[in-house]
Design a protein around this motif. Structure first.
Motif: not given
Length: 621
Positions: A52-58, A95-97
């Protein structure tokens, strides 16, 4: 694969201090950073985006009401299974992280979360409701975890601050951290080539051991550490050799499939040995990466190139020169955090640098030797086999007890080994200085730490019923593997923002390997027999049967060249070296080697790497 920092307690400019700590480990996570501060705790994170390269995985990542926050370094390979179970229990994911399964997993299962995880990890959960921290390190120690309790010194009162993180160097930026050398660390290091005590080379900084978790009560400062997992080498004789080979091939392929999951490009390290070759053949990446030395017969990358061609994948290679080797030492010792003299750290440094130019994740073959019995030290020599065949074990045990009290003379180790009690002679894969040799070269102030046998004794004491082979494997799994092999693997790769994954060091692979009978691990056909036969299913005979060589380094030859002799001499004769060593003894070792009178390269290098580390952290810092 990322890095985290954190601390409790109140200091001035908390955000500024946290940011500085995060900056120290930016190499672990160059993609993004994040922080979370409350009155009780400060959490910081550097992210290398893999899933999950988006900021949702931060990170730091919290639950819906902010009562639970997590910082996490590693990968959870069964996160989809755990996520499905948690969703069925009513938890919502955003998220998907894989990080989010730690958040909701802690909410659902508390400390029992660690019993469900399959992966490599170090993490800390901040539990705001109960005013505590909960953290854990994976069962093998693939990912590092350090902590420090500020007790006050130099006339300052104790602050009660509890510092934790992925690398020690981040602590240097915290105002309560007191930088000092641990006087107990140097003596065991000279014997074993890696930082072998629970306390690190930085006084007051400790490693959380593998397979351990902790709770920290923020209000009282109470710290409780416990082991949550233990391996069990107990032979299961219900299956045939071929059945074990079939199952081995299945579990290794399944583990590689789990370890390939990523939203970024994945490659593979590849040497000429069976372990990395097997992983590469299972993975079939687009690219493999290899390094060798630009010196006579110390280049084995031709094996990697040949196998890559057979597999139909590209092999990318680099040759390392002597100048490359010595020029990298200060940076390597800085990134290691503690002195470490495994020669393979240098080629691994360049291998990681090479791979990071092409991929973000690599798979490698670490751990196969410990799990499947691949080291030559595990095997009897021809002379030992003959002696054991003709001399009964009770007689050999008596001779072994006599040898324990003998001086270090020829024949002593032979008798100890034939007694089949590794507790009396086996301290792991690296033995550099004997205890008496370390005592002779160290100054009294640093000749204080435990020797190798004192460090190994409590590990052996946990497995009195194991057979001789299993005792050796157990010792290496608990000392050599996390203290040397995995430490350098993590630090050298993360220095170049590269995630390293090790499919052999997987919970399911371990559950299989620990029950393979000793006679199937090593026998008259050689070591690592089950794994070699399994690898032979997808590798040519030459690769499946090739003896282990590691990373051969031509150091003994370089130290007889004036240029590199002078490099070492500058460290050995530095005024500050006299605090630790009898420098005349160091120079005698160096001169004898230079003149061809002795083979002292390992002793020279182990002493040198400590001095390189000390200069980098205590003189140049």
């Amino acid at each position: 694969m990322c890095g985290f920092v954190g601390f409790t307690g109140q200091i001035d400019n908390r955000q500024q201090a946290l940011d500085a700590m995060m900056d120290r480990i930016v190499h672990r996570g160059p993609d993004m950073g994040g922080s979370h501060l409350t009155d009780e705790v400060a959490l910081g994170f550097r992210r290398l985006s893999i899933l999950d390269l988006t900021e949702a995985g931060a990170q730091p990542m919290g639950n819906e009401d902010g009562s639970v926050f997590v910082v996490f370094n590693g990968e959870i390979y069964n996160f989809m299974e755990l996520r499905s179970e948690l969703e069925q229990a009513g938890y919502t994911f955003h998220c998907n992280a894989d990080t989010e399964v730690l958040v909701h997993g802690y909410e659902a299962w508390g400390e029992r979360l660690v019993d469900r995880l399959r992966g490599m990890y170090a993490f800390v959960v901040y539990d705001a409701r109960n005013h505590r921290l909960f953290g854990a390190r994976d069962i093998f120690g693939i990912k590092p975890f350090y902590y420090y309790r500020a007790d006050g010194c130099d006339g300052r009162p104790a602050t009660g601050d509890f510092l934790f993180g992925s690398e020690i160097k981040s602590f240097l930026e915290h105002p309560s951290f007191v930088k000092a050398v641990n006087h107990q660390a140097l003596r065991p290091y000279l014997t074993m080539q890696f930082p072998a005590t629970d306390e690190t080379f930085f006084a007051g900084v400790y490693k959380l051991p593998p397979a351990h978790c902790f709770t920290y009560d923020i209000a009282t400062g109470a710290l409780n550490i416990r082991r949550y997992w233990e391996c069990d080498f107990s032979d299961d004789n219900s299956k045939t050799f071929d059945q074990y080979v079939d199952e081995c091939d299945r579990v290794v392929h399944e583990s590689v499939d789990a370890h390939r999951i990523a939203d970024v490009k994945v490659g593979s390290f590849l040497s000429g040995g069976v372990d990395s070759s097997y992983i590469a053949a299972c993975l079939m990446p687009d690219e493999t990466f290899s390094v060798g030395f630009d010196y006579k017969d110390f280049n084995e990358t031709n094996y990697a190139a040949e196998l890559s061609e057979k597999l139909g994948v590209e092999n990318i290679r680099k040759m390392i020169t002597a100048d490359d080797f010595f020029n990298a030492l200060p940076d390597i010792q800085y990134h290691m955090d503690e002195p470490q003299s495994n020669l393979s750290s240098v080629p691994l440094w360049y291998l990681a640098k090479l791979a990071a130019e092409h991929v973000t994740v690599v798979l490698s073959g670490e751990g196969a030797d410990e799990l499947f019995a691949g080291y030559s030290w595990y095997e009897d020599t021809r002379e030992m086999k003959t002696f054991k065949r003709w001399v009964p074990r009770p007689v050999r045990r008596v001779l072994g007890r006599i040898a324990e009290h003998m001086p270090f003379i020829k024949g002593r180790n032979f008798l100890l080994k034939c007694a089949e009690k590794p507790e009396t002679w086996y301290v792991g894969q690296a033995s550099v200085f004997r205890p008496d040799e370390a005592d002779a070269v160290l100054k009294p102030a640093y000749d204080k730490g435990p020797d190798a046998f004192e460090l190994c004794a409590p590990v052996y004491a946990r497995v009195p019923g194991f057979c001789e082979l299993s005792k050796k494997q157990y010792l290496d799994m608990n000392m050599w593997l996390p203290g040397d092999i995995l430490l350098k693997a993590d630090k050298m790769c993360m220095a170049h923002s590269l995630e390293l994954r090790v499919p052999f060091l997987d919970k399911k692979v371990m559950e299989f390997a620990e029950h393979v009978p000793a006679r199937f691990r090593i026998n008259e056909n050689g070591n690592k027999q089950v794994l070699r036969h399994a690898a032979n299913r997808c590798l040519p005979d030459e690769w499946a049967t090739r003896p282990k060589k590691g990373f051969p380094v031509p150091l003994k030859f370089w130290l007889r060249e004036q240029k590199y002799y002078d490099y070492v001499k500058e460290y050995f004769t530095a005024p500050w070296a006299e605090e630790f060593f009898d420098t005349k003894q160091l120079m005698q070792m160096l001169n004898d080697h230079f003149a061809g009178k002795a083979l002292n390269q390992r002793k020279i290098y182990t002493s040198l790497t400590f001095l390189v580390w000390y200069k980098r952290y205590f003189i140049d810092e």
